[in-house]
Design an enzyme around this catalytic site. Structure first.
Site, PDB file in Angstrom:
ATOM      1  CB  SER A   1      -0.926   0.144   1.123  1.00 45.57           C
ATOM      2  OG  SER A   1      -0.017   0.226   2.163  1.00 45.57           O
ATOM      3  CE  LYS A   2      -0.150   6.954  -3.066  1.00 48.39           C
ATOM      4  NZ  LYS A   2       1.259   6.599  -3.736  1.00 48.39           N
ATOM      5  NE  ARG A   3       0.220   0.611   5.945  1.00 47.19           N
ATOM      6  CZ  ARG A   3       1.107  -0.402   6.339  1.00 47.19           C
ATOM      7  NH1 ARG A   3       2.059  -0.249   7.130  1.00 47.19           N
ATOM      8  NH2 ARG A   3       0.623  -1.628   5.967  1.00 47.19           N
TER       9      ARG A   3
ATOM     10  CD  GLU B   1       3.143   7.443  -6.571  1.00 48.67           C
ATOM     11  OE1 GLU B   1       3.767   7.883  -5.722  1.00 48.67           O
ATOM     12  OE2 GLU B   1       2.197   6.688  -6.563  1.00 48.67           O
TER      13      GLU B   1
END
Ligand code: GLU
Length: 484
Positions: free
Chosen positions: A258-260, A268
């Site tokens: 995830s983004k974490r 990106e």
């Protein structure tokens, strides 16, 4: 005659294309290419609230950037091409309605009048009683008269698919083998919403069938939808395709990626300076391996070796260190001319594209071995094109050292006379200068580097000076001396 392999990537345009989706796309593409089949892109935009045009564009841009071409599907955010057009589900609603009417007429689907509050309550009670939160079938056996009455009261309805109440549905998965689901634990899925639109599970079955998909390769979050989808195939008298559910991708700490954990969107990765080839190779190995444990693959290699049997059941862990290593490898393998093209957006952004100064090809070649990301290139080479910016520590330590000013001025004079201004003569002349002045190498080499680049580290010194050229080197030596 064998059937032509047809695979698809069927994103819901409710966000960017993330790493998991990119891997799904790649595996479908590889499988189709390996078997000389077709790879189809289909936009599953049935969620009117969350689907956006921007997301369609971002997904198409991501798949294009990854270099995965599709044979049928969108040409842009609105139009498409292929024998089964349209490939945007919301443009296919009449098709779904036809099959919906058929299922309802045959008693295989029914109108459900339960309100959101009632459904929430069912779920709450099920949770309390520790039962799976499935719809209890309240409207499953309403009579025609009861339905009429409810509708006369203005009640809105959704349409649910009638799952068999006994037996089990077997998903014969290419990766997981036979997975059995008890039918009485499955939901009567909503296939048509109260807002009068179809749902994912319904459209997916109809499209996969009508578009002739032979294989459905997708993330394992869809495994639990598969028994219901299979029953919809049966209800329509169709044979399901072969399913393959890919394992989850975890971050280094063992939780779902995830983004974490850093970047999750494909764009990106593009913007951070990874090569599309790196991403193809890296993602191919994120859940698949061949028997030789090979790591680096050309596209041809991947296409000829990829198979669903080599896909792992257990989760795959995303490893940025390996990704960076691989990107460095591919950057090294890329001829400089091509590398410049790949790095163009980064060079443009840094104002280095078309800048006056030494030939970009020579400058970039100088540190070809070092780059791990395309985005690092501008920083590593900008001093060739922009005024020197001194690292304050280097300025203090190296240029302000006793005697450094004389070294710079002496060298400026010596190098002014040097012809040809090339690596070997430069080295010979500078070493001679060291001896003449009775200095140590460091007392001369370090000040030259800091004076000409502002930094203590950089490319191999004498070749770098050659590429800068006499005028730049001599004037930078003098300028630096002038600051002391
Ligand atoms: N539209 C679904 C998603 O984006 C794809 C499901 C499928 O591949 O069947 O998750």
């Amino acid at each position: 005659m064998t059937t032509k392999i047809r695979t698809r990537f069927a994103p819901s345009p409710t966000g960017f294309l993330h790493i998991g989706g990119a891997r799904t796309t790649l595996y479908n593409w590889l499988y189709a290419r390996r078997h000389k089949g077709d790879f189809i892109l289909r936009i599953e935009d049935t969620d009117e609230v969350r689907s956006t045009d921007d997301s369609v564009t971002a997904i198409l841009d991501s798949v294009k950037w990854l270099g995965l071409d599709w044979d049928e599907g969108p040409k842009d955010g609105k139009t498409d091409t292929g024998p089964y057009s349209p490939y945007f589900q919301m443009q296919r609603v009449p098709v779904y309605r036809k099959y919906l009417d058929q299922l309802v007429a045959e008693g295989k689907a029914y109108r459900c009048y339960c309100t959101k509050d009632e459904l929430d309550e069912f779920r709450r009670v099920a949770q309390l009683e520790k039962r799976p939160p499935r719809y209890p079938g309240k409207c499953r056996a309403l009579s025609a008269a009861q339905r009429q009455e409810l509708e006369a009261q203005g009640k809105k309805f959704s349409i649910r698919f009638k799952m068999p109440v006994d037996g089990a549905t077997i998903v014969d998965d290419a990766i997981r083998g036979k997975v059995s689901f008890e039918n009485n634990l499955q939901q009567d899925l909503v296939i048509w919403k109260t807002t009068d639109g179809p749902t994912y599970n319904f459209c997916c079955v109809i499209d996969d069938h009508l578009m002739g998909m032979t294989h459905v390769v997708r993330g394992d979050e869809h495994l639990s939808n598969t028994p219901s989808q299979i029953q919809i195939y049966y209800a329509l008298g169709w044979t399901p395709p072969k399913f393959a559910h890919l394992s989850m991708i975890l971050g280094p700490d063992g939780s779902k990626l995830s983004k974490r954990h850093g970047a999750t969107s494909v764009l990106e990765y593009r913007d951070q300076g990874y090569l599309p080839h790196t991403m193809r190779n890296y993602l191919a190995l994120l859940g698949w391996s061949n028997t030789e444990s090979q790591q680096l693959f050309t596209d041809e290699d991947l296409i000829s070796k990829f198979d669903l049997e080599g896909c792992q059941k257990s989760p795959a862990t995303f490893d940025t260190v390996k990704l960076n290593w691989m990107n460095g490898e591919y950057i090294r393998q890329t001829p400089v001319k091509e590398l410049i093209e790949l790095a163009k957006p980064f060079l443009e952004k840094a104002g280095l594209w078309g800048a006056k100064g030494p030939a970009l090809e020579r400058v970039i070649a100088l540190e070809h071995e070092k780059y791990k990301l395309l985005s690092e290139i501008p920083t590593l080479i900008e001093f060739f094109y922009k005024p020197v910016v001194f690292d304050p520590k280097a300025f203090e330590k190296v240029l302000k050292a006793p005697g450094a000013k004389d070294v710079l001025l002496g060298l400026a004079d010596a190098l002014q006379e040097l012809t040809p201004f090339e690596e070997k003569p430069l080295e010979a002349r500078i070493r001679q200068f060291v001896t003449e002045k009775g200095l140590k190498n460091g007392q001369v080499f370090h000040p030259i580097r800091v004076a000409t680049t502002g930094r203590t580290e950089g490319p191999t010194l004498f070749l770098m000076l050659e590429i800068m050229g006499k005028d730049m080197v001599v004037s930078r030596l003098k300028d630096a001396a002038g600051k002391l």
